[in-house]
Write a protein that holds these residues in place. Structure first.
Motif, PDB file in Angstrom:
ATOM      1  N   GLU A  92       0.821  -1.202   0.000  1.00 44.70           N
ATOM      2  CA  GLU A  92       0.000   0.000   0.000  1.00 44.70           C
ATOM      3  C   GLU A  92       0.863   1.264   0.000  1.00 44.70           C
ATOM      4  OE1 GLU A  92      -3.302   0.092   2.727  1.00 44.70           O
ATOM      5  OE2 GLU A  92      -3.117  -2.062   3.038  1.00 44.70           O
ATOM      6  N   LYS A  93       0.279   2.353  -0.472  1.00 41.37           N
ATOM      7  CA  LYS A  93       0.957   3.647  -0.463  1.00 41.37           C
ATOM      8  C   LYS A  93       1.216   4.082   0.973  1.00 41.37           C
ATOM      9  CE  LYS A  93      -1.269   5.315  -4.649  1.00 41.37           C
ATOM     10  NZ  LYS A  93      -2.098   6.363  -5.247  1.00 41.37           N
ATOM     11  N   TRP A  94       2.263   4.863   1.163  1.00 44.28           N
ATOM     12  CA  TRP A  94       2.557   5.435   2.464  1.00 44.28           C
ATOM     13  C   TRP A  94       3.181   6.812   2.287  1.00 44.28           C
ATOM     14  CZ3 TRP A  94       7.876   5.947   3.294  1.00 44.28           C
ATOM     15  CH2 TRP A  94       8.695   5.135   2.503  1.00 44.28           C
ATOM     16  N   THR A  95       3.152   7.599   3.352  1.00 48.78           N
ATOM     17  CA  THR A  95       3.705   8.951   3.289  1.00 48.78           C
ATOM     18  C   THR A  95       4.798   9.120   4.333  1.00 48.78           C
ATOM     19  OG1 THR A  95       2.062   9.837   4.823  1.00 48.78           O
ATOM     20  CG2 THR A  95       1.552   9.990   2.479  1.00 48.78           C
ATOM     21  N   VAL A  96       5.687  10.040   4.035  1.00 49.94           N
ATOM     22  CA  VAL A  96       6.734  10.419   4.979  1.00 49.94           C
ATOM     23  C   VAL A  96       6.861  11.943   4.909  1.00 49.94           C
ATOM     24  CG1 VAL A  96       8.623  10.089   3.321  1.00 49.94           C
ATOM     25  CG2 VAL A  96       9.097   9.939   5.756  1.00 49.94           C
ATOM     26  N   SER A  97       7.064  12.561   6.046  1.00 48.54           N
ATOM     27  CA  SER A  97       7.255  14.005   6.117  1.00 48.54           C
ATOM     28  C   SER A  97       8.688  14.296   6.520  1.00 48.54           C
ATOM     29  CB  SER A  97       6.306  14.624   7.143  1.00 48.54           C
ATOM     30  OG  SER A  97       4.969  14.431   6.759  1.00 48.54           O
ATOM     31  N   GLY A  98       9.250  15.369   5.983  1.00 48.69           N
ATOM     32  CA  GLY A  98      10.628  15.682   6.319  1.00 48.69           C
ATOM     33  C   GLY A  98      11.017  17.102   5.985  1.00 48.69           C
ATOM     34  N   VAL A  99      12.294  17.367   6.173  1.00 53.01           N
ATOM     35  CA  VAL A  99      12.882  18.678   5.909  1.00 53.01           C
ATOM     36  C   VAL A  99      14.175  18.467   5.128  1.00 53.01           C
ATOM     37  CG1 VAL A  99      13.978  20.706   6.957  1.00 53.01           C
ATOM     38  CG2 VAL A  99      11.911  19.733   7.971  1.00 53.01           C
ATOM     39  N   THR A 100      14.389  19.315   4.134  1.00 54.79           N
ATOM     40  CA  THR A 100      15.650  19.322   3.391  1.00 54.79           C
ATOM     41  C   THR A 100      16.376  20.613   3.729  1.00 54.79           C
ATOM     42  OG1 THR A 100      14.742  18.009   1.579  1.00 54.79           O
ATOM     43  CG2 THR A 100      16.710  19.324   1.090  1.00 54.79           C
ATOM     44  N   GLU A 101      17.635  20.484   4.142  1.00 50.88           N
ATOM     45  CA  GLU A 101      18.493  21.647   4.390  1.00 50.88           C
ATOM     46  C   GLU A 101      19.442  21.786   3.204  1.00 50.88           C
ATOM     47  OE1 GLU A 101      21.691  23.356   7.645  1.00 50.88           O
ATOM     48  OE2 GLU A 101      21.147  21.246   7.695  1.00 50.88           O
ATOM     49  N   ILE A 102      19.423  22.944   2.580  1.00 48.58           N
ATOM     50  CA  ILE A 102      20.287  23.205   1.428  1.00 48.58           C
ATOM     51  C   ILE A 102      21.272  24.297   1.802  1.00 48.58           C
ATOM     52  CG2 ILE A 102      20.357  24.041  -0.959  1.00 48.58           C
ATOM     53  CD1 ILE A 102      17.434  22.996  -1.215  1.00 48.58           C
ATOM     54  N   ALA A 112      25.696  21.564  -0.375  1.00 50.33           N
ATOM     55  CA  ALA A 112      25.246  20.483   0.509  1.00 50.33           C
ATOM     56  C   ALA A 112      23.722  20.407   0.486  1.00 50.33           C
ATOM     57  CB  ALA A 112      25.733  20.708   1.934  1.00 50.33           C
ATOM     58  N   ILE A 113      23.227  19.176   0.448  1.00 53.31           N
ATOM     59  CA  ILE A 113      21.790  18.911   0.540  1.00 53.31           C
ATOM     60  C   ILE A 113      21.631  17.792   1.556  1.00 53.31           C
ATOM     61  CG2 ILE A 113      19.694  18.206  -0.664  1.00 53.31           C
ATOM     62  CD1 ILE A 113      21.063  19.038  -3.303  1.00 53.31           C
ATOM     63  N   THR A 114      20.917  18.083   2.644  1.00 56.82           N
ATOM     64  CA  THR A 114      20.723  17.088   3.693  1.00 56.82           C
ATOM     65  C   THR A 114      19.234  16.934   3.943  1.00 56.82           C
ATOM     66  OG1 THR A 114      22.805  17.778   4.714  1.00 56.82           O
ATOM     67  CG2 THR A 114      21.331  16.420   6.050  1.00 56.82           C
ATOM     68  N   ASP A 115      18.752  15.699   3.821  1.00 51.99           N
ATOM     69  CA  ASP A 115      17.348  15.395   4.099  1.00 51.99           C
ATOM     70  C   ASP A 115      17.232  14.802   5.489  1.00 51.99           C
ATOM     71  OD1 ASP A 115      16.489  16.219   1.631  1.00 51.99           O
ATOM     72  OD2 ASP A 115      16.106  14.222   0.840  1.00 51.99           O
ATOM     73  N   TYR A 116      16.218  15.257   6.218  1.00 54.76           N
ATOM     74  CA  TYR A 116      15.904  14.725   7.536  1.00 54.76           C
ATOM     75  C   TYR A 116      14.471  14.238   7.505  1.00 54.76           C
ATOM     76  CZ  TYR A 116      19.816  17.774   8.825  1.00 54.76           C
ATOM     77  OH  TYR A 116      21.025  18.408   8.899  1.00 54.76           O
ATOM     78  N   TRP A 117      14.229  13.032   8.022  1.00 52.32           N
ATOM     79  CA  TRP A 117      12.870  12.544   8.175  1.00 52.32           C
ATOM     80  C   TRP A 117      12.848  11.466   9.230  1.00 52.32           C
ATOM     81  CZ3 TRP A 117      15.106  11.220   3.289  1.00 52.32           C
ATOM     82  CH2 TRP A 117      15.382   9.872   3.101  1.00 52.32           C
ATOM     83  N   ASP A 118      11.666  11.246   9.755  1.00 51.16           N
ATOM     84  CA  ASP A 118      11.456  10.180  10.714  1.00 51.16           C
ATOM     85  C   ASP A 118      11.557   8.876   9.945  1.00 51.16           C
ATOM     86  OD1 ASP A 118      10.609   8.364  12.587  1.00 51.16           O
ATOM     87  OD2 ASP A 118       8.853   9.501  13.183  1.00 51.16           O
ATOM     88  N   ASP A 119      12.360   7.954  10.415  1.00 49.64           N
ATOM     89  CA  ASP A 119      12.530   6.714   9.658  1.00 49.64           C
ATOM     90  C   ASP A 119      11.385   5.729   9.868  1.00 49.64           C
ATOM     91  OD1 ASP A 119      13.359   6.278  12.241  1.00 49.64           O
ATOM     92  OD2 ASP A 119      15.118   5.114  11.719  1.00 49.64           O
ATOM     93  N   THR A 120      10.312   6.173  10.493  1.00 51.10           N
ATOM     94  CA  THR A 120       9.100   5.373  10.592  1.00 51.10           C
ATOM     95  C   THR A 120       8.015   6.094   9.818  1.00 51.10           C
ATOM     96  OG1 THR A 120       9.763   4.689  12.805  1.00 51.10           O
ATOM     97  CG2 THR A 120       7.477   4.264  12.160  1.00 51.10           C
TER      98      THR A 120
END
Length: 134
Positions: A92-102, A112-120
């Motif tokens: 099934e489809k799922w979603t993840v929310s996060g922030v990218t720091e550029i 630099a490009i750094t992605d942060y997200w909850d790994d769940t």
């Protein structure tokens, strides 16, 4: 803070990104860029392409929607808050929310490009799990 056209174009690229368009990240980045996510790290243009290509591993579709863009006080950092909908090959489809720091270099390209997200990620729950709020 004045908007950066490179950021505007990057957001547009990210929101329309498909698995065949990952190489176009090269237009925004410096030759020695560092890309990091909770799952992978890459350096240089090839490394950046590999990081974005990895996003599609095991998925038929990945759609990102940027919700907010915030410019840091120094003018060298930009933060993108986003939601990403993943359609896996199986399941099934799922979603993840996060922030990218550029981090933007003096040339205007991203260094630099750094992605942060909850790994769940937020995955759909069955009826029983929803009833018990799990």
């Amino acid at each position: 803070m004045e908007e950066n056209p490179n950021i505007t174009n990057f957001v547009r690229w990210l929101e329309t990104l498909g698995n065949t368009g990952v190489t176009r990240v090269s237009q925004f980045i410096s030759d020695d860029v560092r890309c990091r996510t909770p799952e992978l790290e890459g350096a240089g243009r090839e490394g950046a392409v590999a990081v974005y290509a990895y996003m599609f591993k095991g998925a038929t579709s990945v759609k990102t929607r940027v919700l907010d863009v915030a410019y840091g006080l120094s003018g060298h950092n930009v933060y993108l808050r986003w939601d990403r909908l993943v359609t896996p090959i199986k399941g099934e489809k799922w979603t993840v929310s996060g922030v990218t720091e550029i981090t933007i270099g003096t040339s205007g390209k991203f260094i630099a490009i750094t992605d942060y997200w909850d790994d769940t990620p937020t995955r759909p729950m069955g009826l029983i799990a929803r009833l018990f709020n799990r």
